[in-house]
Write an enzyme that holds these catalytic residues in place. Structure first.
Site, PDB file in Angstrom:
ATOM      1  N   ASP A 233      -4.585   3.439   2.445  1.00  0.00           N
ATOM      2  CA  ASP A 233      -5.978   2.992   2.530  1.00  0.00           C
ATOM      3  C   ASP A 233      -6.090   1.513   2.899  1.00  0.00           C
ATOM      4  OD1 ASP A 233      -5.156   1.824   0.201  1.00  0.00           O
ATOM      5  OD2 ASP A 233      -6.658   2.758  -1.093  1.00  0.00           O
TER       6      ASP A 233
ATOM      7  N   GLU B 110      -5.656 -20.250 -17.500  1.00  0.00           N
ATOM      8  CA  GLU B 110      -6.066 -20.878 -16.238  1.00  0.00           C
ATOM      9  C   GLU B 110      -7.048 -21.990 -16.577  1.00  0.00           C
ATOM     10  OE1 GLU B 110      -8.342 -20.183 -12.002  1.00  0.00           O
ATOM     11  OE2 GLU B 110      -9.086 -19.267 -13.819  1.00  0.00           O
TER      12      GLU B 110
ATOM     13  N   HIS C  90      -3.851 -17.400  -5.840  1.00  0.00           N
ATOM     14  CA  HIS C  90      -4.781 -16.674  -4.973  1.00  0.00           C
ATOM     15  C   HIS C  90      -6.094 -17.423  -4.719  1.00  0.00           C
ATOM     16  CE1 HIS C  90      -5.983 -15.980  -9.041  1.00  0.00           C
ATOM     17  NE2 HIS C  90      -7.150 -15.514  -8.624  1.00  0.00           N
ATOM     18  N   ASP C  91      -6.256 -18.597  -5.326  1.00  0.00           N
ATOM     19  CA  ASP C  91      -7.480 -19.376  -5.125  1.00  0.00           C
ATOM     20  C   ASP C  91      -7.250 -20.617  -4.275  1.00  0.00           C
ATOM     21  OD1 ASP C  91      -8.973 -17.682  -6.823  1.00  0.00           O
ATOM     22  OD2 ASP C  91      -8.313 -18.789  -8.604  1.00  0.00           O
TER      23      ASP C  91
ATOM     24  N   ASP D 282      -8.158 -15.808 -17.496  1.00  0.00           N
ATOM     25  CA  ASP D 282      -8.997 -16.352 -16.432  1.00  0.00           C
ATOM     26  C   ASP D 282      -9.965 -17.412 -16.985  1.00  0.00           C
ATOM     27  OD1 ASP D 282      -9.795 -15.839 -13.568  1.00  0.00           O
ATOM     28  OD2 ASP D 282     -11.738 -15.469 -14.509  1.00  0.00           O
TER      29      ASP D 282
ATOM     30  N   ASP E 123       0.858  -1.190   0.000  1.00  0.00           N
ATOM     31  CA  ASP E 123       0.000   0.000   0.000  1.00  0.00           C
ATOM     32  C   ASP E 123       0.890   1.235   0.000  1.00  0.00           C
ATOM     33  OD1 ASP E 123      -2.017   1.844   0.354  1.00  0.00           O
ATOM     34  OD2 ASP E 123      -2.264   1.435   2.502  1.00  0.00           O
TER      35      ASP E 123
ATOM     36  N   ASP F 179      -3.733  -9.987 -16.028  1.00  0.00           N
ATOM     37  CA  ASP F 179      -4.832 -10.931 -15.969  1.00  0.00           C
ATOM     38  C   ASP F 179      -5.872 -10.458 -16.971  1.00  0.00           C
ATOM     39  OD1 ASP F 179      -6.561 -12.954 -14.735  1.00  0.00           O
ATOM     40  OD2 ASP F 179      -5.302 -12.650 -12.964  1.00  0.00           O
TER      41      ASP F 179
ATOM     42  N   ASP G 287      -1.423  -1.159  -4.071  1.00  0.00           N
ATOM     43  CA  ASP G 287      -1.697  -0.384  -5.285  1.00  0.00           C
ATOM     44  C   ASP G 287      -0.482  -0.397  -6.209  1.00  0.00           C
ATOM     45  OD1 ASP G 287       0.058   1.466  -4.007  1.00  0.00           O
ATOM     46  OD2 ASP G 287      -1.671   2.271  -2.896  1.00  0.00           O
TER      47      ASP G 287
HETATM   48  C1  GLC Z   1     -10.616 -17.561 -11.565  1.00  0.00           C
HETATM   49  C2  GLC Z   1      -9.895 -16.659 -10.608  1.00  0.00           C
HETATM   50  C3  GLC Z   1     -10.709 -16.552  -9.351  1.00  0.00           C
HETATM   51  C4  GLC Z   1     -12.046 -15.942  -9.704  1.00  0.00           C
HETATM   52  C5  GLC Z   1     -12.738 -16.744 -10.791  1.00  0.00           C
HETATM   53  C6  GLC Z   1     -13.875 -15.998 -11.395  1.00  0.00           C
HETATM   54  O1  GLC Z   1     -10.689 -18.852 -11.118  1.00  0.00           O
HETATM   55  O2  GLC Z   1      -8.603 -17.135 -10.373  1.00  0.00           O
HETATM   56  O3  GLC Z   1     -10.062 -15.803  -8.373  1.00  0.00           O
HETATM   57  O4  GLC Z   1     -12.866 -15.882  -8.568  1.00  0.00           O
HETATM   58  O5  GLC Z   1     -11.869 -17.041 -11.853  1.00  0.00           O
HETATM   59  O6  GLC Z   1     -13.394 -14.932 -12.168  1.00  0.00           O
END
Ligand code: GLC
Length: 540
Positions: A30, A268, A329-330, A205, A26, A103, A34
């Site tokens: 906030d 992905e 991140h998932d 994605d 950051d 992304d 960023d």
């Molecule tokens: C992908 C992303 C995930 C998101 C999903 C819907 O799997 O990695 O974080 O919630 O798509 O966009």
């Protein structure tokens, strides 16, 4: 795909580093990371030795799914900065000899995107067919049984126009109709917008979701469903994902990248190996790197992993380049899945396998999943299925930079709470400790990037049992390396008949023996991993 004279592209011999921008740095107090914050940390990334940075979405978004619900594909969300900050970031990344990957979320937009606002305004709107609108069944129920990944039906009723629209994720994330050529053209132009700026590639994605069955057939029941699983897994996604026609779309996206020099596309894709391979495309004219999530999903067991690597290597199309991932991140973080000691083994594995490694921010300091009290949960996946513990917040907590208050991430309250242990697990502390995870990552990256055998050489499986996994990396005309990984907490031997190991320990999880000459038979401590530079006369 290999270039002439055995040179490789940057996305083949480099290392990718994923940043979740909300949580990196950051700069304006906030509590949310960023772009100017990321710029401040680029020297760190350069020193770490990574070649490319992939940013999770930074576009304007109502943040229903934290940026994966985009309301404008050609701007930056004010939370993260401005387009001019972005230009600076791109320039700063490039001036350090690194690449920038964005992304791209082409499967769905935000329900606040102007396209959807128009589409939902009337049945005769020219953008009506940009999304997937359908009448309900005669009894008024949704068009079919498809389920949303984030819980409940994937169809949302719209009062105004008296039809349902399809959303594979949140109802705030309506799916685009990729069979419509106007949609295709619009999204390909989004790609051109960023490529013209000089962006080096995209991580696309949910690539395997982009086309759905035209007849909207019901998905079959999943016989292996268990109550702890996400509710959408009650059905097999036979008709809602991975449809044959998706490959035409991937090919079109790839053609846009090929209008430019050395740009690339990661897909992905969560699919079994054989289906995954199809995303490389005919003549490798599909995704450059369909993400390989094997190491995310398999039990952490030497023989299982060894077998899966063989299967993956064996299934690759000719000229298809491999890649490896430990976290994103998932998914739960690797340190939380296998423990701190085995996370070091995982680092050795990630950075010595054949193929492009992707590091998820914080892996290099052994960050763990942080428990987020239910009242603080932000992730819609967690909020929508509260009994299943599916929140992804624990793997998205702020980067731990130092031992000051808020770990140097922000001087205000961070958007997600920090790990309790950040005063020990942080970049500054680990930079000063030659035995730290960070020090190990740096040594591994340096070795990999300076040794052709490790960077782009061949992979040869040598041995595996219920504890040990051993393999060789070699490249004509260069030193060969033997990698020994004890994937168990108990000591073990590497003692293969008719094999003479002669070499020097280059990197060891238990550093005491680094630099030592090796004589067979080798025995390893529990959780020990070794990279051995073989003498030219070793018989392996
Ligand atoms: C992908 C992303 C995930 C998101 C999903 C819907 O799997 O990695 O974080 O919630 O798509 O966009």
């Amino acid at each position: 795909m290999e270039q002439k004279d055995n040179k490789h592209f940057w996305w083949q011999d480099g290392i990718i580093y994923q940043i979740y921008p909300r949580s990196y740095q950051d700069s304006n107090g906030d509590g949310v990371g960023d772009l100017p914050g990321i710029i401040r940390r680029l020297d760190y990334l350069q020193e770490l030795g990574v070649s490319a940075v992939w940013l999770s979405p930074i576009y304007p978004s109502p943040m229903a799914d934290y940026g994966y619900d985009i309301s404008d594909y050609q701007d930056i969300d004010p939370l993260f900065g401005t387009l001019s900050d972005f230009d600076t970031l791109l320039h700063e990344v490039h001036s350090r000899g690194m690449k920038l990957i964005l992304d791209l979320v082409p499967n769905h937009t935000s329900d606040q995107h102007a396209w959807f606002q128009e589409s939902r305004s009337s049945r005769s709107n020219p953008k009506r067919d940009w999304y997937l609108w359908h009448d309900g069944r005669p009894d008024g129920s949704p068009p079919n049984n498809w389920l949303s990944v984030f819980g409940g039906s994937a169809w949302e009723w719209d009062e105004t126009t008296q039809q349902y629209y399809y959303h594979a994720f949140l109802k705030e994330q309506p799916d685009l109709n990729w069979r419509n050529p106007e949609v295709q053209e619009a999204m390909l132009n989004v790609m051109r917008f960023w490529l013209d700026k000089g962006v080096d590639g995209f991580r696309v994605d949910v690539m395997w979701h982009m086309i759905k069955d035209e007849q909207l057939r019901n998905n079959p029941t999943n016989p292996n469903y268990e109550p702890h699983m996400s509710t959408h897994e009650q059905l097999l996604p036979t008709y809602s994902t991975d449809q044959a026609e998706v490959h035409d779309i991937v090919q079109k996206m790839r053609a846009v990248l090929d209008e430019y020099d050395e740009r690339m596309m990661i897909g992905e894709i969560y699919l079994p190996i054989q289906q995954l391979m199809v995303y490389y495309g005919i003549d490798n004219k599909g995704a450059h790197l369909p993400f390989n999530f094997l190491l995310l999903s398999l039990p952490w067991e030497a023989q299982t992993i060894a077998r899966a690597i063989d299967e993956y290597e064996g299934a690759l199309p000719s000229g298809g380049w491999p890649n490896w991932v430990l976290g994103n991140h998932d998914q739960p973080r690797i340190t939380s899945r296998v423990g701190l000691q085995q996370a070091k083994i995982a680092a050795l594995l990630l950075l010595t396998l054949r193929g492009t490694p992707t590091i998820y921010y914080g892996e290099e300091i052994g960050m763990r999943d942080v428990p987020i009290p239910f009242g603080e949960v932000q992730d819609p996946q967690g909020l929508n299925m509260p009994d299943k513990n599916l929140s992804r917040d624990p793997a998205r907590t702020p980067m731990q930079w130092d031992d000051s208050e808020n770990a140097g991430f922000t001087d205000q309250k961070p958007w997600l709470r920090l790990a309790r242990s950040y005063r020990r697990f942080n970049v500054a502390t680990q930079q000063a400790d030659s035995h730290s995870m960070l020090a190990l990552y740096k040594r591994l990256i340096r070795l990999r990037q300076s040794e052709p055998s490790l960077m782009t050489g061949h992979y040869v499986p040598v041995y595996s049992d219920h504890q040990l996994f051993a393999y060789l990396r070699h490249q004509e005309g260069h030193d060969r390396f033997l990698i020994l990984l004890n994937m168990s907490p108990r000591p073990c031997y590497f003692n293969v008949p008719n094999v003479t190991i002669k070499g020097t320990v280059e990197i060891a999880t238990h550093q005491e023996i680094e630099g030592e000459k090796i004589q067979e038979p080798i025995s390893l401590y529990g959780d020990e991993g070794l990279i051995i530079r073989l003498d030219p006369d070793a018989t392996l």
